[in-house]
Design a protein around this motif. Structure first.
Motif, PDB file in Angstrom:
ATOM      1  N   ALA A  58       0.805  -1.225   0.000  1.00 56.56           N
ATOM      2  CA  ALA A  58       0.000   0.000   0.000  1.00 56.56           C
ATOM      3  C   ALA A  58       0.834   1.270   0.000  1.00 56.56           C
ATOM      4  O   ALA A  58       0.370   2.316  -0.454  1.00 56.56           O
ATOM      5  CB  ALA A  58      -0.934  -0.004   1.215  1.00 56.56           C
ATOM      6  N   TRP A  59       2.051   1.211   0.528  1.00 51.25           N
ATOM      7  CA  TRP A  59       2.913   2.385   0.533  1.00 51.25           C
ATOM      8  C   TRP A  59       4.364   1.934   0.686  1.00 51.25           C
ATOM      9  O   TRP A  59       4.622   0.832   1.175  1.00 51.25           O
ATOM     10  CB  TRP A  59       2.513   3.355   1.638  1.00 51.25           C
ATOM     11  N   THR A 111      -3.838   6.090   8.325  1.00 50.58           N
ATOM     12  CA  THR A 111      -3.993   6.153   6.867  1.00 50.58           C
ATOM     13  C   THR A 111      -4.564   7.499   6.438  1.00 50.58           C
ATOM     14  O   THR A 111      -4.038   8.157   5.520  1.00 50.58           O
ATOM     15  CB  THR A 111      -4.909   5.020   6.381  1.00 50.58           C
ATOM     16  N   HIS A 114      -2.139  10.364   6.669  1.00 51.02           N
ATOM     17  CA  HIS A 114      -0.940  10.338   5.814  1.00 51.02           C
ATOM     18  C   HIS A 114      -1.272   9.824   4.418  1.00 51.02           C
ATOM     19  O   HIS A 114      -0.498   9.078   3.828  1.00 51.02           O
ATOM     20  CB  HIS A 114       0.140   9.454   6.444  1.00 51.02           C
ATOM     21  N   LEU A 115      -2.402  10.235   3.890  1.00 51.83           N
ATOM     22  CA  LEU A 115      -2.821   9.739   2.570  1.00 51.83           C
ATOM     23  C   LEU A 115      -1.801  10.030   1.478  1.00 51.83           C
ATOM     24  O   LEU A 115      -1.693   9.283   0.501  1.00 51.83           O
ATOM     25  CB  LEU A 115      -4.176  10.350   2.198  1.00 51.83           C
ATOM     26  N   ARG A 117       1.233   9.633   1.548  1.00 44.69           N
ATOM     27  CA  ARG A 117       2.326   8.667   1.576  1.00 44.69           C
ATOM     28  C   ARG A 117       1.983   7.361   0.854  1.00 44.69           C
ATOM     29  O   ARG A 117       2.867   6.548   0.613  1.00 44.69           O
ATOM     30  CB  ARG A 117       2.699   8.344   3.033  1.00 44.69           C
ATOM     31  N   PHE A 118       0.732   7.174   0.516  1.00 44.97           N
ATOM     32  CA  PHE A 118       0.296   5.894  -0.029  1.00 44.97           C
ATOM     33  C   PHE A 118       0.398   5.861  -1.552  1.00 44.97           C
ATOM     34  O   PHE A 118       0.329   6.884  -2.217  1.00 44.97           O
ATOM     35  CB  PHE A 118      -1.138   5.598   0.423  1.00 44.97           C
ATOM     36  N   SER A 119       0.551   4.635  -2.039  1.00 44.24           N
ATOM     37  CA  SER A 119       0.673   4.412  -3.490  1.00 44.24           C
ATOM     38  C   SER A 119      -0.710   4.295  -4.129  1.00 44.24           C
ATOM     39  O   SER A 119      -1.650   3.804  -3.500  1.00 44.24           O
ATOM     40  CB  SER A 119       1.474   3.125  -3.764  1.00 44.24           C
ATOM     41  N   PHE A 124      -3.224  -0.484  -2.171  1.00 44.79           N
ATOM     42  CA  PHE A 124      -3.710   0.619  -1.346  1.00 44.79           C
ATOM     43  C   PHE A 124      -5.221   0.573  -1.210  1.00 44.79           C
ATOM     44  O   PHE A 124      -5.772   0.755  -0.118  1.00 44.79           O
ATOM     45  CB  PHE A 124      -3.300   1.966  -1.936  1.00 44.79           C
ATOM     46  N   TRP A 127      -6.150  -2.104   1.130  1.00 43.74           N
ATOM     47  CA  TRP A 127      -5.824  -1.633   2.476  1.00 43.74           C
ATOM     48  C   TRP A 127      -6.900  -0.682   2.982  1.00 43.74           C
ATOM     49  O   TRP A 127      -7.383  -0.809   4.112  1.00 43.74           O
ATOM     50  CB  TRP A 127      -4.461  -0.946   2.439  1.00 43.74           C
ATOM     51  N   LEU A 128      -7.281   0.290   2.148  1.00 43.45           N
ATOM     52  CA  LEU A 128      -8.256   1.299   2.558  1.00 43.45           C
ATOM     53  C   LEU A 128      -9.611   0.663   2.857  1.00 43.45           C
ATOM     54  O   LEU A 128     -10.253   0.978   3.868  1.00 43.45           O
ATOM     55  CB  LEU A 128      -8.386   2.364   1.474  1.00 43.45           C
ATOM     56  N   LEU A 200       4.375   8.119   9.652  1.00 38.47           N
ATOM     57  CA  LEU A 200       3.419   7.053   9.340  1.00 38.47           C
ATOM     58  C   LEU A 200       3.853   5.733   9.946  1.00 38.47           C
ATOM     59  O   LEU A 200       3.061   5.057  10.620  1.00 38.47           O
ATOM     60  CB  LEU A 200       3.252   6.918   7.825  1.00 38.47           C
TER      61      LEU A 200
END
Length: 295
Positions: A58-59, A111, A114-115, A117-119, A124, A127-128, A200
């Motif tokens: 996810a990141w 999450t 720090h959105l 930072r995510f891919s 992702f 994950w979300l 994060l």
């Protein structure tokens, strides 16, 4: 005299009329089954491809030690949710649900904070979706099932001694308070943790540390070993995975920081403690006689 008191207490608890049927709802089992594949996929990606997390997970996680720490928590989660799917009695798994709700809720908060930072990839979104739903679903199931626990020992059970329960509760509360501090003040952890963290990954680390604390607090009012056996097995597996990770990723550790030696030492002590309790209680559970089991 103490052995007789222990037996009398067990008999007194066992003689109380049951409050619930101790059943596990079908929907609870299906939710557990649905979660396991996500955890299996995460463990595979984090352990096998720790340097490609930005692409496959996810990141991007750097250094890989944080990826290993998160995967280690998921190892215990797999054991727990498989146990939920297979268990026949609610009280054997009930104390894991608050811990999962707190852990998943903390990761949802991290999450959303720090959105950036995510891919933008499939991992992702998985994950979300997982963390946007799991805290609420797990909490709802725990509330719906709360009356199912009869609050009596199994026909073969072990009543944990007060001193042991307090020791484990103190260990758990310490981990919970420390994890909460890391989560709330990640900047302090960034400067002092055993390996390099970002805000994060500091919050992710704090969420992982919270799991033990939420479980162990319940020892203050529940003496039944069968109510904690699955959870302690899961935590022992997680601790073993963390210990192995510290060996494999030893180059990620910053030994100039005092926190490094402290963390490594605490992991070793916790593993010995939890594994020892699992073995000790397991032997007493199989031993004959009223002093070893509540009947």
């Amino acid at each position: 005299m103490s052995g007789r008191n222990e037996t009398d207490a067990a008999a007194s608890v066992a003689s109380q009329p049951p409050i619930g049927s101790d059943r596990i709802f079908r929907v609870t089992r299906w939710v557990a089954i649905a979660i396991v594949p996500f955890l299996l996929a995460a463990v595979f990606l984090l352990f096998v491809f720790p340097t490609r997390t930005g692409e496959l997970f996810a990141w991007p996680i750097d250094p890989p030690m944080t990826a290993y720490l998160l995967a280690s928590a998921y190892v215990g989660g797999i054991w727990f949710f498989v146990g939920v799917a297979a268990a026949r009695r609610w009280h054997r798994v009930k104390h894991g649900f608050p811990a999962v709700a707190v852990f998943a809720g903390a990761l949802l908060w991290a999450t959303l904070a720090h959105l950036d930072r995510f891919s933008a990839n499939l991992s992702f979104w998985a994950w979300l979706v997982l963390y946007a739903t799991t805290p609420f679903i797990v909490t709802s199931l725990a509330i719906a099932q709360r009356r199912e626990d009869p609050r009596v020992p199994d026909c073969v059970d072990v009543l944990l001694p007060r001193a042991l329960r307090w020791l484990l509760a103190v260990v758990g509360v310490s981990a919970l308070l420390f994890g909460t501090a890391v989560f709330v003040a990640p900047a302090i952890a960034v400067d002092n943790w055993a390996w390099q963290l970002t805000p994060l990954t500091a919050q992710v680390t704090g969420a992982v540390l919270s799991l033990t604390g939420v479980v162990n607090v319940a020892l203050l009012w529940d003496r039944r070993w069968t109510a904690f056996r699955l959870l302690f097995q899961a935590q022992s597996l997680s601790l073993a995975a963390i210990a192995l990770s510290l060996i494999i990723r030893r180059d990620d550790l910053l030994w100039a920081r005092p926190m490094t030696a402290i963390f490594v030492g605490l992991v070793a002590i916790a593993f010995v403690l939890y594994a020892g309790v699992v073995v000790w209680a397991g032997l007493r559970l199989r031993a004959p006689g009223p002093a070893a089991s509540a009947r």
